[in-house]
Design a protein around this motif. Structure first.
Motif, PDB file in Angstrom:
ATOM      1  N   VAL A  29       0.846  -1.186   0.000  1.00 25.20           N
ATOM      2  CA  VAL A  29       0.000   0.000   0.000  1.00 25.20           C
ATOM      3  C   VAL A  29       0.885   1.241   0.000  1.00 25.20           C
ATOM      4  CG1 VAL A  29      -1.956  -1.121   1.102  1.00 25.20           C
ATOM      5  CG2 VAL A  29      -0.223  -0.046   2.518  1.00 25.20           C
ATOM      6  N   THR A  31       0.671   5.809   0.018  1.00 27.59           N
ATOM      7  CA  THR A  31      -0.052   7.070   0.104  1.00 27.59           C
ATOM      8  C   THR A  31       0.991   8.169   0.209  1.00 27.59           C
ATOM      9  OG1 THR A  31      -1.887   8.217   1.202  1.00 27.59           O
ATOM     10  CG2 THR A  31      -0.288   7.100   2.640  1.00 27.59           C
ATOM     11  N   ALA A  43       1.056  -4.899   3.206  1.00 26.30           N
ATOM     12  CA  ALA A  43      -0.204  -5.315   3.820  1.00 26.30           C
ATOM     13  C   ALA A  43      -0.141  -6.793   4.174  1.00 26.30           C
ATOM     14  CB  ALA A  43      -1.370  -5.037   2.879  1.00 26.30           C
ATOM     15  N   VAL A  57      -7.829  -3.721   2.859  1.00 18.93           N
ATOM     16  CA  VAL A  57      -6.530  -4.324   3.147  1.00 18.93           C
ATOM     17  C   VAL A  57      -6.266  -4.226   4.639  1.00 18.93           C
ATOM     18  CG1 VAL A  57      -5.538  -3.877   0.870  1.00 18.93           C
ATOM     19  CG2 VAL A  57      -5.237  -2.196   2.655  1.00 18.93           C
ATOM     20  N   LEU A  77      -5.110   6.480  -1.185  1.00 10.18           N
ATOM     21  CA  LEU A  77      -4.526   5.160  -1.022  1.00 10.18           C
ATOM     22  C   LEU A  77      -4.372   4.503  -2.380  1.00 10.18           C
ATOM     23  CD1 LEU A  77      -3.623   2.908   0.998  1.00 10.18           C
ATOM     24  CD2 LEU A  77      -5.983   2.068   0.895  1.00 10.18           C
ATOM     25  N   VAL A  79      -3.077   0.619  -3.872  1.00 10.74           N
ATOM     26  CA  VAL A  79      -2.786  -0.751  -3.472  1.00 10.74           C
ATOM     27  C   VAL A  79      -2.187  -1.463  -4.673  1.00 10.74           C
ATOM     28  CG1 VAL A  79      -3.752  -2.903  -2.581  1.00 10.74           C
ATOM     29  CG2 VAL A  79      -4.729  -0.712  -1.868  1.00 10.74           C
TER      30      VAL A  79
END
Length: 167
Positions: A29, A31, A43, A57, A77, A79
């Motif tokens: 993940v 951000t 994750a 997640v 976010l 993923v």
């Protein structure tokens, strides 16, 4: 032009993407904080809900405290989900991501998801002890990150890496 690996996005995540995600895969993940500094974490598990309208997640909240705070502050976010044996990968982005305590059902995913991931990696030569050490987490520290997918990108290495999977 054919869609890469049969992926096609219509609303949420389509059936081909859902089939790809319905396994124990590598999940990372990312951000950025409000100042734009990137944050990345591994994750523990992922799953889709509501027919692909939501991706959840699980991460170790203590090990990824800055990332959790940034998602809570910005709602951003991304993923990246990869199949280790083939490097077939997708990046799923969404705005409005939320941080929550995992439900009992979500928390129960972590063990079986990890066992499946261990099986995949031992099948390509990694030792179980190595994989479990890399993936170690305290169940009490699990945090759920939820997002509504808004864009899906092919991240499989090759000429189509980075291409948006069109609607």
């Amino acid at each position: 032009m054919a869609e890469p690996d049969g992926f096609r996005q219509e609303t949420g995540l389509d059936a081909a993407v859902l089939r790809f995600l319905d396994r124990s895969l590598s999940v990372n993940v990312a951000t950025s904080d409000p100042a734009g500094r990137p944050l990345v974490g591994r994750a523990v598990a992922a799953r889709t809900k509501a027919g692909g309208e939501r991706l959840s997640v699980l991460i170790d909240g203590r090990a990824n405290a800055a990332l959790v705070t940034a998602v809570a502050e910005t709602g951003r976010l991304a993923v990246v989900i990869s199949e280790p044996s083939t490097h077939r990968s997708l990046q799923i982005k969404g705005e409005g991501a939320v941080v929550a305590a995992p439900t009992a059902e979500e928390a129960a995913l972590a063990g079986p998801y990890l066992d499946g991931f261990v099986a995949k990696l031992t099948g390509i030569g990694f030792t179980e002890s190595f994989v479990r050490a890399v993936m170690a987490f305290d169940p009490a520290d699990l945090v759920a990150l939820h997002l509504r997918p808004s864009a899906v990108f092919d991240q499989t290495p090759g000429p189509r890496a980075g291409e948006r999977i069109p609607a």
